[in-house]
Design a protein around this motif. Structure first.
Motif, PDB file in Angstrom:
ATOM      1  N   UNK A 157      -1.423   5.829 -11.210  1.00 18.08           N
ATOM      2  CA  UNK A 157      -2.280   4.775 -10.663  1.00 18.08           C
ATOM      3  C   UNK A 157      -1.501   3.515 -10.292  1.00 18.08           C
ATOM      4  N   UNK A 158      -2.128   2.692  -9.438  1.00 13.22           N
ATOM      5  CA  UNK A 158      -1.532   1.417  -9.053  1.00 13.22           C
ATOM      6  C   UNK A 158      -2.581   0.307  -9.138  1.00 13.22           C
ATOM      7  N   UNK A 159      -2.094  -0.920  -9.367  1.00 16.09           N
ATOM      8  CA  UNK A 159      -2.987  -2.080  -9.383  1.00 16.09           C
ATOM      9  C   UNK A 159      -2.414  -3.122  -8.438  1.00 16.09           C
ATOM     10  N   UNK A 160      -3.302  -3.810  -7.742  1.00 12.69           N
ATOM     11  CA  UNK A 160      -2.878  -4.887  -6.845  1.00 12.69           C
ATOM     12  C   UNK A 160      -3.633  -6.142  -7.243  1.00 12.69           C
ATOM     13  N   UNK A 190       0.830  -1.201   0.000  1.00 10.89           N
ATOM     14  CA  UNK A 190       0.000   0.000   0.000  1.00 10.89           C
ATOM     15  C   UNK A 190       0.872   1.261   0.000  1.00 10.89           C
ATOM     16  N   UNK A 191       1.950   1.241   0.761  1.00  9.39           N
ATOM     17  CA  UNK A 191       2.840   2.403   0.791  1.00  9.39           C
ATOM     18  C   UNK A 191       3.490   2.618  -0.572  1.00  9.39           C
ATOM     19  N   UNK A 192       3.790   1.516  -1.255  1.00 11.17           N
ATOM     20  CA  UNK A 192       4.333   1.626  -2.610  1.00 11.17           C
ATOM     21  C   UNK A 192       3.306   2.288  -3.524  1.00 11.17           C
ATOM     22  N   UNK A 193       2.055   1.808  -3.415  1.00 16.32           N
ATOM     23  CA  UNK A 193       0.987   2.375  -4.241  1.00 16.32           C
ATOM     24  C   UNK A 193       0.831   3.862  -3.947  1.00 16.32           C
ATOM     25  N   UNK A 194       0.873   4.209  -2.662  1.00 13.92           N
ATOM     26  CA  UNK A 194       0.690   5.612  -2.273  1.00 13.92           C
ATOM     27  C   UNK A 194       1.752   6.499  -2.926  1.00 13.92           C
ATOM     28  N   UNK A 195       2.949   5.930  -3.108  1.00 12.40           N
ATOM     29  CA  UNK A 195       4.044   6.708  -3.687  1.00 12.40           C
ATOM     30  C   UNK A 195       3.737   7.131  -5.132  1.00 12.40           C
ATOM     31  N   UNK A 196       3.254   6.197  -5.935  1.00 11.61           N
ATOM     32  CA  UNK A 196       2.972   6.567  -7.330  1.00 11.61           C
ATOM     33  C   UNK A 196       1.695   7.397  -7.416  1.00 11.61           C
ATOM     34  N   UNK A 197       0.766   7.147  -6.486  1.00 12.92           N
ATOM     35  CA  UNK A 197      -0.491   7.902  -6.502  1.00 12.92           C
ATOM     36  C   UNK A 197      -0.220   9.373  -6.167  1.00 12.92           C
ATOM     37  N   UNK A 198       0.723   9.573  -5.258  1.00 11.80           N
ATOM     38  CA  UNK A 198       1.090  10.949  -4.926  1.00 11.80           C
ATOM     39  C   UNK A 198       1.670  11.658  -6.146  1.00 11.80           C
ATOM     40  N   UNK A 214      -6.258   3.323  -7.037  1.00 14.23           N
ATOM     41  CA  UNK A 214      -5.741   1.978  -6.778  1.00 14.23           C
ATOM     42  C   UNK A 214      -6.823   0.968  -7.105  1.00 14.23           C
ATOM     43  N   UNK A 215      -6.527   0.077  -8.027  1.00 11.21           N
ATOM     44  CA  UNK A 215      -7.489  -0.954  -8.391  1.00 11.21           C
ATOM     45  C   UNK A 215      -6.993  -2.293  -7.864  1.00 11.21           C
ATOM     46  N   UNK A 216      -7.826  -2.904  -7.010  1.00 18.37           N
ATOM     47  CA  UNK A 216      -7.502  -4.205  -6.446  1.00 18.37           C
ATOM     48  C   UNK A 216      -8.292  -5.243  -7.225  1.00 18.37           C
ATOM     49  N   UNK A 217      -7.721  -6.430  -7.446  1.00 28.63           N
ATOM     50  CA  UNK A 217      -8.516  -7.424  -8.169  1.00 28.63           C
ATOM     51  C   UNK A 217      -7.807  -8.747  -8.349  1.00 28.63           C
ATOM     52  N   UNK A 218      -8.409  -9.567  -9.183  1.00 29.76           N
ATOM     53  CA  UNK A 218      -7.831 -10.861  -9.535  1.00 29.76           C
ATOM     54  C   UNK A 218      -7.252 -10.749 -10.943  1.00 29.76           C
ATOM     55  N   UNK A 219      -7.033 -11.875 -11.606  1.00 27.91           N
ATOM     56  CA  UNK A 219      -6.481 -11.798 -12.965  1.00 27.91           C
ATOM     57  C   UNK A 219      -7.430 -11.079 -13.924  1.00 27.91           C
ATOM     58  N   UNK A 220      -8.666 -10.802 -13.468  1.00 28.53           N
ATOM     59  CA  UNK A 220      -9.580  -9.968 -14.259  1.00 28.53           C
ATOM     60  C   UNK A 220      -8.929  -8.634 -14.613  1.00 28.53           C
ATOM     61  N   UNK A 221      -7.923  -8.246 -13.840  1.00 27.97           N
ATOM     62  CA  UNK A 221      -7.246  -6.969 -14.075  1.00 27.97           C
ATOM     63  C   UNK A 221      -6.552  -6.890 -15.425  1.00 27.97           C
ATOM     64  N   UNK A 226       2.312   1.380 -11.324  1.00 32.26           N
ATOM     65  CA  UNK A 226       2.822   0.291 -10.481  1.00 32.26           C
ATOM     66  C   UNK A 226       1.847  -0.878 -10.483  1.00 32.26           C
ATOM     67  N   UNK A 227       2.373  -2.062 -10.771  1.00 32.45           N
ATOM     68  CA  UNK A 227       1.578  -3.281 -10.643  1.00 32.45           C
ATOM     69  C   UNK A 227       2.150  -4.090  -9.488  1.00 32.45           C
ATOM     70  N   UNK A 228       1.282  -4.419  -8.520  1.00 33.29           N
ATOM     71  CA  UNK A 228       1.691  -5.271  -7.415  1.00 33.29           C
ATOM     72  C   UNK A 228       1.009  -6.617  -7.617  1.00 33.29           C
ATOM     73  N   UNK A 229       1.807  -7.691  -7.629  1.00 34.18           N
ATOM     74  CA  UNK A 229       1.252  -9.027  -7.819  1.00 34.18           C
ATOM     75  C   UNK A 229       1.473  -9.814  -6.543  1.00 34.18           C
TER      76      UNK A 229
END
Ligand code: ADP
Ligand code: MG
Length: 700
Positions: free
Chosen positions: A323-326, A311-319, A378-385, A397-400
């Motif tokens: 956008x970020x995806x998890x 989440x902190x990583x995501x916050x960095x690019x969002x700032x 930040x978009x959270x999801x499954x492989x639907x992403x 940023x993509x977080x897997x």
């Protein structure tokens, strides 16, 4: 595309004389070709699992019963069974100048044996000799040859894993033909390295293992086996290095930030970050600020707190206005992430949404529109992403999460969703150091070594199933104290429905006693139902959750402090550790009861003992490796190391570092593999099915 010199190795086995459609099917099964025709190369990489020593060639009078011998005998006469008495064996009387030997077959065809043992001639037979009725006997000799055949008889005769219906002779014959087809290939290994290790050439290494002159050649430590293992490891390291170069080569964009959003999140946390969480966050923030792409693995034991780092990583690019995806491997996990992230995101003013297979129609369209407009951070999801029509305004940023369930392929797919996307992979699987390099050789690694402070640890005990009643009483006491309990039923039988029935039966039995406090969750449930069950358990509406292994990955209910695992002896060590990681997350001391069916085998006993002793996932992983060899370390049921046929991590693991350096050096000198060694290395990538990486050489 494939270099023609390799064609003989990639020829279908059915092109070999004597391999018809029936044998081809059997070989396909043996070589696990999954519906694809088996090829010469697959057979070459099917290595022996042992050998029979045929060097002992005594006179009949010197034969020690119940040992393998190879003897020269003269055929005297055939004694077939009387007509229609198929249970009576077929005997062949033979002798040498010291004694007689009866060779015996059951259910044999007479014409075949007449040809094999012409009366009056000498034959060399090899097999186990026994004493029967005072005479020397050999039942179904392994090998029967004439003088010419004897000259070629392998004295060290390799034994291969087989599949039902396939005779060792068929495998041996196919191997003879296949070995003859192995071409002399340009050397892809560094000459100095070959000399230093006394490695033979690729072709000689194959011949040495399939046609060994001494038992030593058949050990994984032999120079021949090590050479092939190194080839395989180098191929995989080279492919990973190419992927890395490809990702890195395409310029990234720096996402600079002062850390405003991160500060708001940490202020909203009910705890302080551990030192390793702080270090990992600092690594990631530094990577993100660079104009190069980030490729980083966040490796930490279950419960080490990876989510907040993500989440902190995501916050960095969002700032930085991006956008970020998890991406999580399961629906449950995706929703879990969303619910744990949502309050923190709200505190920081981050807009979060979820996208899984369940968001459909209008709802999905709205999410996609907001995503494309940049109204979701930040978009959270499954492989639907990474479905075709999912488009981000500016994905940075993509977080897997839990990456070993995905592959390089999925990493690329998600990374393509944006302009030079940075990639962060989270894995909870405790992987020994040696394996980290194997699987993630292309990535930088941050580790979360310590558990968050205030954890009480888990008291683990083993209990035989015969004491089930006492266990249920203990569960009753825990529930009375207001604690929450997982009851895990294994999924192990051939049929999932049988397993499910067992879990449902346990559920009904517990419900009889504990009423509405009990609930059931399993893998066959529809997503929405699953979420509701988890939600009720998380809020405390239900307090005893009967579950199949669907709770294995990532589920976080800190209030749960008791876990019962039925048939713990059927689980792998890594899997048990993952399961147990679901408790011991709160301030309360937790208890894990491993129920086993007595008696326990020695291996199962040591496995369970290790769990009692430690909850250090890294130590458990090392012990697991030691106990089981290479199988199942990743908890991927029974399968060995995915993608590796020849290398054994416990033997060849030490070659990994050399292969990694070798690959890096090679690409530094010859990034597109054009030099003579580079072109030979392309052959290597084909041989070990890493040729997907070659396509990256062409693409910019
Ligand atoms: P995992 O690494 O297994 O994904 P999670 O991120 O799910 O672990 O974290 C496990 C639990 O630990 C969560 O309840 C989380 O809120 C909590 N947690 C994370 N970091 C800390 C910390 N530094 N101190 C205390 N609790 C923490
Ligand atoms: Mg997690």
């Amino acid at each position: 595309m494939r270099p023609p010199i390799l064609n003989p190795l990639f020829a279908s086995l059915s092109a070999l004389p004597g391999i018809g459609p029936k044998a081809e099917k059997l070989f396909a099964r043996l070589l696990a070709r999954d519906g694809e025709p088996p090829r010469v190369i697959d057979l070459m990489f099917h290595l022996p699992s042992g050998f029979v020593d045929r060097r002992n060639q005594p006179k009949l009078s010197e034969v020690v019963p119940d040992t393998v011998v190879t003897v020269a005998v003269t055929v005297d006469r055939h004694r077939p069974p009387p007509p229609h008495r198929t249970r009576v064996p077929y005997n062949i009387e033979t002798h040498d100048d010291t004694n007689t030997l009866t060779i015996t077959y059951f259910n044999a065809r007479q014409d075949y044996l007449q040809k094999l043992f012409p009366e009056g001639e000498t034959r060399y037979v090899s097999g186990t000799a026994t004493l029967y009725d005072g005479g020397l006997q050999m039942v179904h000799p392994d090998r029967v040859v004439d003088a010419a055949g004897f000259k070629k008889l392998p004295l060290i005769d390799p034994v291969y894993p087989l599949t039902e219906g396939l005779h060792p002779n068929q495998v041996r014959k196919a191997l003879d033909l296949a070995l003859a087809r192995v071409p002399k290939l340009p050397e892809w290994q560094d000459q100095a390295w070959l000399t230093r290790n006394a490695y033979p050439s690729f072709a000689d290494a194959l011949r040495s293992i399939h046609r060994p002159a001494t038992p030593d050649e058949l050990r994984p430590e032999s120079t021949a086996w090590s050479r092939l293992a190194y080839d395989e490891i180098l191929a995989s390291q080279l492919a990973l290095a190419l992927l890395r170069a490809h990702m890195r080569g395409r310029a990234g964009r720096g996402s600079a930030s002062e850390g405003r959003l991160r500060a708001r999140i940490t202020a909203a946390l009910p705890y302080a970050l551990t030192p390793s969480q702080q270090r990992a966050t600092a690594d990631i923030v530094a990577d993100l600020a660079q104009p190069q792409r980030m490729l980083r693995l966040l490796h930490g034991d279950v419960g080490s707190g990876k989510t907040v780092v993500a989440l902190l990583a995501a916050a960095t690019v969002i700032e930085a206005g991006r956008q970020a995806a998890l991406m999580a491997p399961t629906e449950i996990l995706a929703r879990q992430h969303l619910s744990s992230i949502a309050p923190l995101a709200a505190a920081a003013g981050i807009r979060v949404a979820i996208l899984t297979g369940r968001e459909r129609g209008r709802e999905r369209a709205d999410i996609l529109a907001a995503l494309a407009a940049g109204d979701i951070d930040l978009l959270v999801g499954t492989h639907a992403l990474f479905q075709e029509d999912v488009a981000f305004a500016d994905l940075a940023l993509a977080v897997v999460d839990e990456q070993h369930r995905f592959g390089v392929h999925q990493r690329l797919a998600l990374a393509r969703k944006g302009d030079a996307v940075d990639l962060l992979v989270l894995t909870a699987t405790p992987i020994p150091r040696t394996l980290v390099l194997t699987y993630f050789g292309d990535m930088d690694v941050s580790e979360l070594r310590e558990k968050p402070a205030g954890r009480q640890g888990v008291d683990t005990r083993t209990v035989p199933l015969s004491r089930l009643a006492e266990v249920i009483d203990a569960v009753a006491r825990a529930l009375d104290e207001g604690r929450r309990v997982y009851w895990v039923c294994p999924l192990v039988a051939e049929s999932e429905s049988v397993d499910l029935a067992a879990a449902e039966e346990r559920y009904r039995a517990l419900k009889q006693r504990f009423g509405d406090a009990v609930d059931l969750v399993h893998g066959r449930m529809r997503g929405g139902d699953k979420d509701r069950v988890m939600e009720r358990f998380a809020t405390g509406a239900t307090r005893l959750l009967v579950a199949t292994t669907v709770i294995e990955v990532g589920v976080d209910v800190p209030e749960a402090s008791v876990m019962v695992i039925e048939h713990a002896e059927r689980f792998g060590l890594a899997q048990l550790h993952q399961l147990r990681g679901r408790i011991g997350r709160g301030a309360e001391r937790s208890t894990c009861l491993l129920l086993y069916r007595a008696p326990l085998g020695a291996a199962a006993k040591s496995r369970l003992a290790i769990l009692r002793e430690t909850d250090d996932g890294f130590r458990i992983a090392e012990e697991d490796l030691r106990l089981r060899g290479e199988g199942d370390v990743l908890g991927t049921r029974q399968s060995g190391m995915p993608g590796f046929h020849i290398a054994r991590i416990e033997v060849h693991g030490k070659l990994l570092a050399a292969a990694r350096d070798d690959a890096a050096l090679m690409l530094a000198r010859d990034a597109t593999l054009q030099s003579p060694r580079g072109s030979a290395l392309r052959d290597l990538l084909y041989l070990f099915a890493r040729d997907e990486a070659i396509r990256l050489l062409g693409a910019g």
